[in-house]
Design a protein around this motif. Structure first.
Motif, PDB file in Angstrom:
ATOM      1  N   ASP A 264       0.868  -1.186   0.000  1.00  0.00           N
ATOM      2  CA  ASP A 264       0.000   0.000   0.000  1.00  0.00           C
ATOM      3  C   ASP A 264       0.899   1.228   0.000  1.00  0.00           C
ATOM      4  O   ASP A 264       1.029   1.926   1.003  1.00  0.00           O
ATOM      5  CB  ASP A 264      -0.912  -0.012   1.233  1.00  0.00           C
ATOM      6  CG  ASP A 264      -1.834   1.199   1.291  1.00  0.00           C
ATOM      7  OD1 ASP A 264      -2.027   1.877   0.246  1.00  0.00           O
ATOM      8  OD2 ASP A 264      -2.348   1.487   2.384  1.00  0.00           O
ATOM      9  N   LEU A 265       1.513   1.494  -1.147  1.00  0.00           N
ATOM     10  CA  LEU A 265       2.505   2.556  -1.232  1.00  0.00           C
ATOM     11  C   LEU A 265       1.915   3.947  -1.021  1.00  0.00           C
ATOM     12  O   LEU A 265       2.642   4.873  -0.645  1.00  0.00           O
ATOM     13  CB  LEU A 265       3.254   2.473  -2.556  1.00  0.00           C
ATOM     14  CG  LEU A 265       4.146   1.230  -2.656  1.00  0.00           C
ATOM     15  CD1 LEU A 265       4.725   1.095  -4.052  1.00  0.00           C
ATOM     16  CD2 LEU A 265       5.250   1.276  -1.620  1.00  0.00           C
ATOM     17  N   LEU A 266       0.619   4.087  -1.201  1.00  0.00           N
ATOM     18  CA  LEU A 266       0.007   5.384  -0.911  1.00  0.00           C
ATOM     19  C   LEU A 266       0.101   5.710   0.579  1.00  0.00           C
ATOM     20  O   LEU A 266       0.245   6.877   0.953  1.00  0.00           O
ATOM     21  CB  LEU A 266      -1.436   5.427  -1.400  1.00  0.00           C
ATOM     22  CG  LEU A 266      -1.598   5.413  -2.927  1.00  0.00           C
ATOM     23  CD1 LEU A 266      -3.066   5.456  -3.309  1.00  0.00           C
ATOM     24  CD2 LEU A 266      -0.833   6.547  -3.581  1.00  0.00           C
ATOM     25  N   SER A 267       0.075   4.677   1.431  1.00  0.00           N
ATOM     26  CA  SER A 267       0.238   4.933   2.868  1.00  0.00           C
ATOM     27  C   SER A 267       1.662   5.394   3.177  1.00  0.00           C
ATOM     28  O   SER A 267       1.868   6.233   4.059  1.00  0.00           O
ATOM     29  CB  SER A 267      -0.117   3.691   3.693  1.00  0.00           C
ATOM     30  OG  SER A 267       0.836   2.665   3.488  1.00  0.00           O
ATOM     31  N   VAL A 268       2.638   4.872   2.448  1.00  0.00           N
ATOM     32  CA  VAL A 268       4.023   5.315   2.615  1.00  0.00           C
ATOM     33  C   VAL A 268       4.135   6.772   2.170  1.00  0.00           C
ATOM     34  O   VAL A 268       4.749   7.597   2.850  1.00  0.00           O
ATOM     35  CB  VAL A 268       4.995   4.411   1.815  1.00  0.00           C
ATOM     36  CG1 VAL A 268       6.417   4.966   1.872  1.00  0.00           C
ATOM     37  CG2 VAL A 268       4.951   2.978   2.321  1.00  0.00           C
ATOM     38  N   GLU A 269       3.545   7.086   1.031  1.00  0.00           N
ATOM     39  CA  GLU A 269       3.562   8.457   0.524  1.00  0.00           C
ATOM     40  C   GLU A 269       2.890   9.408   1.530  1.00  0.00           C
ATOM     41  O   GLU A 269       3.397  10.501   1.783  1.00  0.00           O
ATOM     42  CB  GLU A 269       2.850   8.536  -0.828  1.00  0.00           C
ATOM     43  CG  GLU A 269       3.605   7.882  -1.960  1.00  0.00           C
ATOM     44  CD  GLU A 269       4.761   8.734  -2.431  1.00  0.00           C
ATOM     45  OE1 GLU A 269       4.532   9.769  -3.065  1.00  0.00           O
ATOM     46  OE2 GLU A 269       5.911   8.356  -2.137  1.00  0.00           O
ATOM     47  N   GLU A 270       1.778   8.971   2.102  1.00  0.00           N
ATOM     48  CA  GLU A 270       1.077   9.794   3.080  1.00  0.00           C
ATOM     49  C   GLU A 270       1.939  10.008   4.329  1.00  0.00           C
ATOM     50  O   GLU A 270       2.023  11.115   4.860  1.00  0.00           O
ATOM     51  CB  GLU A 270      -0.252   9.136   3.469  1.00  0.00           C
ATOM     52  CG  GLU A 270      -1.082   9.973   4.405  1.00  0.00           C
ATOM     53  CD  GLU A 270      -2.408   9.296   4.723  1.00  0.00           C
ATOM     54  OE1 GLU A 270      -2.750   9.256   5.921  1.00  0.00           O
ATOM     55  OE2 GLU A 270      -3.075   8.826   3.790  1.00  0.00           O
ATOM     56  N   HIS A 271       2.603   8.955   4.785  1.00  0.00           N
ATOM     57  CA  HIS A 271       3.495   9.068   5.942  1.00  0.00           C
ATOM     58  C   HIS A 271       4.584  10.100   5.679  1.00  0.00           C
ATOM     59  O   HIS A 271       4.854  10.966   6.523  1.00  0.00           O
ATOM     60  CB  HIS A 271       4.125   7.709   6.271  1.00  0.00           C
ATOM     61  CG  HIS A 271       5.216   7.795   7.281  1.00  0.00           C
ATOM     62  ND1 HIS A 271       4.976   7.822   8.633  1.00  0.00           N
ATOM     63  CD2 HIS A 271       6.569   7.887   7.139  1.00  0.00           C
ATOM     64  CE1 HIS A 271       6.118   7.934   9.283  1.00  0.00           C
ATOM     65  NE2 HIS A 271       7.103   7.961   8.401  1.00  0.00           N
ATOM     66  N   LEU A 272       5.220  10.023   4.519  1.00  0.00           N
ATOM     67  CA  LEU A 272       6.293  10.965   4.187  1.00  0.00           C
ATOM     68  C   LEU A 272       5.760  12.384   4.043  1.00  0.00           C
ATOM     69  O   LEU A 272       6.438  13.343   4.421  1.00  0.00           O
ATOM     70  CB  LEU A 272       7.008  10.531   2.913  1.00  0.00           C
ATOM     71  CG  LEU A 272       7.972   9.367   3.096  1.00  0.00           C
ATOM     72  CD1 LEU A 272       8.479   8.880   1.746  1.00  0.00           C
ATOM     73  CD2 LEU A 272       9.130   9.755   3.988  1.00  0.00           C
ATOM     74  N   SER A 273       4.563  12.515   3.517  1.00  0.00           N
ATOM     75  CA  SER A 273       3.961  13.837   3.366  1.00  0.00           C
ATOM     76  C   SER A 273       3.745  14.478   4.733  1.00  0.00           C
ATOM     77  O   SER A 273       4.027  15.661   4.927  1.00  0.00           O
ATOM     78  CB  SER A 273       2.644  13.718   2.619  1.00  0.00           C
ATOM     79  OG  SER A 273       2.056  14.980   2.449  1.00  0.00           O
ATOM     80  N   ARG A 274       3.272  13.688   5.697  1.00  0.00           N
ATOM     81  CA  ARG A 274       3.062  14.203   7.054  1.00  0.00           C
ATOM     82  C   ARG A 274       4.385  14.515   7.741  1.00  0.00           C
ATOM     83  O   ARG A 274       4.493  15.471   8.502  1.00  0.00           O
ATOM     84  CB  ARG A 274       2.279  13.187   7.892  1.00  0.00           C
ATOM     85  CG  ARG A 274       0.808  13.118   7.581  1.00  0.00           C
ATOM     86  CD  ARG A 274       0.059  12.308   8.640  1.00  0.00           C
ATOM     87  NE  ARG A 274       0.735  11.081   9.018  1.00  0.00           N
ATOM     88  CZ  ARG A 274       0.494   9.878   8.505  1.00  0.00           C
ATOM     89  NH1 ARG A 274      -0.404   9.740   7.565  1.00  0.00           N
ATOM     90  NH2 ARG A 274       1.144   8.821   8.941  1.00  0.00           N
ATOM     91  N   ALA A 275       5.397  13.690   7.485  1.00  0.00           N
ATOM     92  CA  ALA A 275       6.685  13.838   8.174  1.00  0.00           C
ATOM     93  C   ALA A 275       7.554  14.936   7.567  1.00  0.00           C
ATOM     94  O   ALA A 275       8.468  15.430   8.226  1.00  0.00           O
ATOM     95  CB  ALA A 275       7.440  12.504   8.143  1.00  0.00           C
ATOM     96  N   ALA A 276       7.295  15.322   6.335  1.00  0.00           N
ATOM     97  CA  ALA A 276       8.138  16.315   5.649  1.00  0.00           C
ATOM     98  C   ALA A 276       7.907  17.707   6.220  1.00  0.00           C
ATOM     99  O   ALA A 276       6.902  17.989   6.849  1.00  0.00           O
ATOM    100  CB  ALA A 276       7.842  16.311   4.152  1.00  0.00           C
TER     101      ALA A 276
END
Length: 175
Positions: free
Chosen positions: A145-157
């Motif tokens: 579920d790479l969208l969850s990874v993308e979402e995590h990075l978006s929040r962490a950036a």
């Protein structure tokens, strides 16, 4: 040139090599349409470039000849989306070991100013290994579920690295 000067010149090459590897990883994620992962590694590439330039500035300030070494071509093919982050973590651990060896060499040669200069890099490497370890865990969990990874990075950036505030000067200025 002292052993420490030669070793620091070699480390400049390793830092540029790390920058190139991070560009290759970013390009891989860009091609996979994973913009947050790509952006993360593009930023990492600039950070590694800046580290090399900090070392160059130290060498210039210490009146040590600067020999800008060439770098090996980075790995560009990866079997899956986890492999680039695993490679990045291994790279950060290797760089940490290299910095530790530089500190030992500076100490052995009585290069106390060089040793002090490297303390910032020791702190930076501790943060980099921890950050990459966390990212690897996130990508391993989210590989389906790479969208969850993308979402995590978006929040962490967005947060600035607090260690950058006390960073040594970079030749030509940090990017």
């Amino acid at each position: 040139m002292s052993g420490f000067g030669e070793a620091l010149n070699s480390q400049v090459g390793y830092e540029f090599g790390a920058s190139q590897q991070y560009i290759a990883i970013a390009v891989y994620y860009d091609a996979e349409n994973l913009p947050q992962l790509a952006a993360h590694f593009y930023r990492q590439a600039v950070e590694e470039r800046n580290h090399a330039m900090m070392m160059i500035q130290y060498l210039l300030d210490a009146d040590v000849d600067v020999a800008t070494p060439g770098v090996e071509a980075p790995q560009t093919d990866f079997p899956d989306v986890v492999a680039p982050v695993a490679l990045a973590l291994a790279q950060e651990k290797r760089v940490t070991d290299q910095i530790v060896e530089l500190v030992k060499l500076a100490r052995d040669e009585g290069e106390l100013v060089g040793e002090q200069f490297l303390h910032w890099f020791l702190q930076e490497q501790r943060e980099e290994v921890a950050s990459m370890t966390e990212l690897l865990a996130v990508v391993e969990r989210g590989k389906n579920d790479l969208l969850s990874v993308e979402e995590h990075l978006s929040r962490a950036a967005g947060g600035e690295n607090p260690l950058e505030a006390g960073a040594p000067p970079a030749a030509g200025g940090a990017l």
